[in-house]
Enzyme design. Structure first.
Site, PDB file in Angstrom:
ATOM      1  N   ASN A   1      13.594   4.054   4.271  1.00  0.00           N
ATOM      2  CA  ASN A   1      12.747   2.999   4.831  1.00  0.00           C
ATOM      3  C   ASN A   1      11.590   3.658   5.551  1.00  0.00           C
ATOM      4  O   ASN A   1      11.720   4.783   6.038  1.00  0.00           O
ATOM      5  CB  ASN A   1      13.540   2.148   5.827  1.00  0.00           C
ATOM      6  CG  ASN A   1      12.704   1.037   6.436  1.00  0.00           C
ATOM      7  OD1 ASN A   1      11.969   0.339   5.729  1.00  0.00           O
ATOM      8  ND2 ASN A   1      12.773   0.876   7.750  1.00  0.00           N
TER       9      ASN A   1
ATOM     10  N   ARG B   1      13.311  -8.071   4.531  1.00  0.00           N
ATOM     11  CA  ARG B   1      14.656  -8.651   4.574  1.00  0.00           C
ATOM     12  C   ARG B   1      15.609  -7.580   5.081  1.00  0.00           C
ATOM     13  O   ARG B   1      15.526  -6.423   4.653  1.00  0.00           O
ATOM     14  CB  ARG B   1      15.147  -9.093   3.181  1.00  0.00           C
ATOM     15  CG  ARG B   1      14.286 -10.080   2.466  1.00  0.00           C
ATOM     16  CD  ARG B   1      14.101 -11.375   3.195  1.00  0.00           C
ATOM     17  NE  ARG B   1      15.311 -12.152   3.364  1.00  0.00           N
ATOM     18  CZ  ARG B   1      15.378 -13.242   4.128  1.00  0.00           C
ATOM     19  NH1 ARG B   1      14.324 -13.650   4.777  1.00  0.00           N
ATOM     20  NH2 ARG B   1      16.504 -13.904   4.238  1.00  0.00           N
TER      21      ARG B   1
ATOM     22  N   ARG C   1      22.712 -14.842   2.047  1.00  0.00           N
ATOM     23  CA  ARG C   1      22.214 -13.471   1.974  1.00  0.00           C
ATOM     24  C   ARG C   1      22.976 -12.699   0.888  1.00  0.00           C
ATOM     25  O   ARG C   1      22.406 -11.908   0.142  1.00  0.00           O
ATOM     26  CB  ARG C   1      22.461 -12.829   3.347  1.00  0.00           C
ATOM     27  CG  ARG C   1      21.577 -11.683   3.702  1.00  0.00           C
ATOM     28  CD  ARG C   1      21.816 -11.278   5.136  1.00  0.00           C
ATOM     29  NE  ARG C   1      20.995 -12.030   6.075  1.00  0.00           N
ATOM     30  CZ  ARG C   1      19.709 -11.762   6.331  1.00  0.00           C
ATOM     31  NH1 ARG C   1      19.094 -10.786   5.715  1.00  0.00           N
ATOM     32  NH2 ARG C   1      19.047 -12.478   7.201  1.00  0.00           N
TER      33      ARG C   1
ATOM     34  N   SER D   1       0.834  -1.208   0.000  1.00  0.00           N
ATOM     35  CA  SER D   1       0.000   0.000   0.000  1.00  0.00           C
ATOM     36  C   SER D   1       0.868   1.256   0.000  1.00  0.00           C
ATOM     37  O   SER D   1       0.480   2.279  -0.569  1.00  0.00           O
ATOM     38  CB  SER D   1      -0.993  -0.009   1.168  1.00  0.00           C
ATOM     39  OG  SER D   1      -0.336   0.124   2.397  1.00  0.00           O
ATOM     40  N   ASN D   2       2.044   1.189   0.606  1.00  0.00           N
ATOM     41  CA  ASN D   2       2.959   2.338   0.507  1.00  0.00           C
ATOM     42  C   ASN D   2       3.496   2.491  -0.913  1.00  0.00           C
ATOM     43  O   ASN D   2       3.656   3.614  -1.403  1.00  0.00           O
ATOM     44  CB  ASN D   2       4.116   2.200   1.507  1.00  0.00           C
ATOM     45  CG  ASN D   2       3.704   2.631   2.892  1.00  0.00           C
ATOM     46  OD1 ASN D   2       3.502   3.807   3.150  1.00  0.00           O
ATOM     47  ND2 ASN D   2       3.543   1.657   3.791  1.00  0.00           N
TER      48      ASN D   2
ATOM     49  N   GLU E   1       1.276   7.009   6.928  1.00  0.00           N
ATOM     50  CA  GLU E   1       2.384   6.465   6.122  1.00  0.00           C
ATOM     51  C   GLU E   1       2.222   6.853   4.659  1.00  0.00           C
ATOM     52  O   GLU E   1       3.179   7.232   3.987  1.00  0.00           O
ATOM     53  CB  GLU E   1       2.441   4.939   6.235  1.00  0.00           C
ATOM     54  CG  GLU E   1       2.879   4.425   7.596  1.00  0.00           C
ATOM     55  CD  GLU E   1       3.099   2.915   7.608  1.00  0.00           C
ATOM     56  OE1 GLU E   1       3.649   2.385   6.632  1.00  0.00           O
ATOM     57  OE2 GLU E   1       2.711   2.269   8.600  1.00  0.00           O
TER      58      GLU E   1
ATOM     59  N   ASP F   1      16.253  -0.415  11.543  1.00  0.00           N
ATOM     60  CA  ASP F   1      15.342   0.672  11.910  1.00  0.00           C
ATOM     61  C   ASP F   1      16.076   1.853  12.554  1.00  0.00           C
ATOM     62  O   ASP F   1      15.593   2.461  13.524  1.00  0.00           O
ATOM     63  CB  ASP F   1      14.219   0.163  12.840  1.00  0.00           C
ATOM     64  CG  ASP F   1      13.357  -0.876  12.154  1.00  0.00           C
ATOM     65  OD1 ASP F   1      13.205  -0.799  10.923  1.00  0.00           O
ATOM     66  OD2 ASP F   1      12.844  -1.773  12.848  1.00  0.00           O
TER      67      ASP F   1
ATOM     68  N   HIS G   1       8.904   2.969   8.726  1.00  0.00           N
ATOM     69  CA  HIS G   1       8.702   2.105   9.889  1.00  0.00           C
ATOM     70  C   HIS G   1       7.454   2.591  10.626  1.00  0.00           C
ATOM     71  O   HIS G   1       7.278   3.799  10.804  1.00  0.00           O
ATOM     72  CB  HIS G   1       9.933   2.173  10.804  1.00  0.00           C
ATOM     73  CG  HIS G   1       9.819   1.272  11.989  1.00  0.00           C
ATOM     74  ND1 HIS G   1       9.977  -0.093  11.899  1.00  0.00           N
ATOM     75  CD2 HIS G   1       9.519   1.538  13.278  1.00  0.00           C
ATOM     76  CE1 HIS G   1       9.782  -0.629  13.094  1.00  0.00           C
ATOM     77  NE2 HIS G   1       9.510   0.341  13.948  1.00  0.00           N
TER      78      HIS G   1
ATOM     79  N   LEU H   1      19.040  -5.897   4.919  1.00  0.00           N
ATOM     80  CA  LEU H   1      20.109  -5.809   3.910  1.00  0.00           C
ATOM     81  C   LEU H   1      21.463  -5.691   4.593  1.00  0.00           C
ATOM     82  O   LEU H   1      21.595  -5.072   5.658  1.00  0.00           O
ATOM     83  CB  LEU H   1      19.867  -4.602   2.999  1.00  0.00           C
ATOM     84  CG  LEU H   1      18.598  -4.682   2.139  1.00  0.00           C
ATOM     85  CD1 LEU H   1      18.328  -3.349   1.442  1.00  0.00           C
ATOM     86  CD2 LEU H   1      18.712  -5.811   1.106  1.00  0.00           C
TER      87      LEU H   1
HETATM   88  C1  GRF Z   1       3.938  -0.686   6.801  1.00  0.00           C
HETATM   89  O1  GRF Z   1       3.281  -0.553   8.031  1.00  0.00           O
HETATM   90  C2  GRF Z   1       5.375  -0.264   6.916  1.00  0.00           C
HETATM   91  O2  GRF Z   1       5.571   0.787   7.814  1.00  0.00           O
HETATM   92  C3  GRF Z   1       6.031  -1.510   7.425  1.00  0.00           C
HETATM   93  O3  GRF Z   1       5.392  -2.551   6.746  1.00  0.00           O
HETATM   94  C4  GRF Z   1       4.077  -2.137   6.369  1.00  0.00           C
HETATM   95  C5  GRF Z   1       3.988  -2.318   4.891  1.00  0.00           C
HETATM   96  O4  GRF Z   1       2.696  -2.112   4.407  1.00  0.00           O
HETATM   97  N1  GRF Z   1       7.465  -1.432   7.221  1.00  0.00           N
HETATM   98  P1  GRF Z   1       2.446  -2.063   2.850  1.00  0.00           P
HETATM   99  O5  GRF Z   1       3.014  -3.336   2.241  1.00  0.00           O
HETATM  100  O6  GRF Z   1       3.098  -0.835   2.300  1.00  0.00           O
HETATM  101  O7  GRF Z   1       0.942  -2.012   2.703  1.00  0.00           O
END
Ligand code: GRF
Length: 223
Positions: free
Chosen positions: A109, A93, A67, A15-16, A176, A147, A111, A95
């Protein structure tokens, strides 16, 4: 200015990724999403990429013995596509340092907590267990430590009395989806400087690095 070639790395729903794809549809947006990489063949985000007409590839970590071998393939894909900026968006994963350093200050990233609080997994459960009144999300520059890294944009949401982890996660996701496109735009437009591991924006305006959930506009009890 030429739009910066960007890859989005995902493991799941994406979704992001969707929020980034939609932002990048605007020809004035300073980043163009040129590649989506998933480490799982069943990641729904692959479908989102296809619908948006963006090349999407699977680099399945389970197909590699180490890896390093997995990342060699991943880096190969990014290099072939001449990727300048990398967005980790629900990419599950970790990195290794050489890959992270290769895109130092060019890899983001997201979070789902207000870092440095609640690094790691199951953030919403821990926020609720602590009885915190606010939570949110953080977009940060990636460093080899999990993170961690200079904070670029944060989004804040209230924790409400009847929240469970799912409801809170949904509210955090709403910020987000606004925070990530904002952060990528700032990075792609060349306004991000890092000094002493802190982000400075060129010509920063107050509040530019902060997203506030709409429900925080009306204090509970003041309605
Ligand atoms: C989000 O909550 C993001 O912050 C975390 O994983 C989730 C990913 O959601 N790292 P999506 O796949 O973007 O819907």
């Amino acid at each position: 200015m030429a739009r910066r070639a960007t890859a989005v790395l995902i493991s799941g729903s994406g979704s992001n990724l969707q929020a980034l794809l939609e932002a990048a549809r605007d020809p004035d947006y300073p980043a163009a999403i040129r590649l989506v990489v998933a480490n799982r063949p069943d990641a729904f985000g692959l479908e989102r990429a296809r619908r948006a007409g963006v090349p999407a590839v699977v680099v399945d970590h389970r197909a590699f013995a180490t890896r390093e071998a997995f990342e060699a393939e991943l880096v190969g894909e990014l290099s072939t596509a001449e990727i300048e900026l990398v967005c980790l968006a629900g990419f599950l994963r970790v990195l290794t340092a050489p890959t992270v350093e290769r895109w130092r200050d060019r890899m983001l990233n997201i979070h789902p907590s207000l870092l440095p609080a609640y690094r790691g997994l199951r953030t919403h459960e821990r926020v609720l267990a602590d009885g915190a009144a606010v939570s949110g999300c953080t977009v940060h520059l990636v460093r080899p430590e999990l993170d961690a890294g200079p904070i670029l944009v944060q989004g804040v949401v209230p924790v409400l009395p009847d929240d469970d982890a799912e409801r809170l996660a949904r509210r955090v996701l709403e910020v987000e989806h606004r925070a990530y496109p904002r952060a990528l735009a700032l990075l792609a437009s060349g306004r991000v400087r890092v000094r002493d591991e802190r982000v400075m924006l060129v010509d920063e305006r107050p509040g530019e690095r902060l997203i506030v959930h709409p429900s925080l506009g009306t204090p509970v009890g003041a309605r």
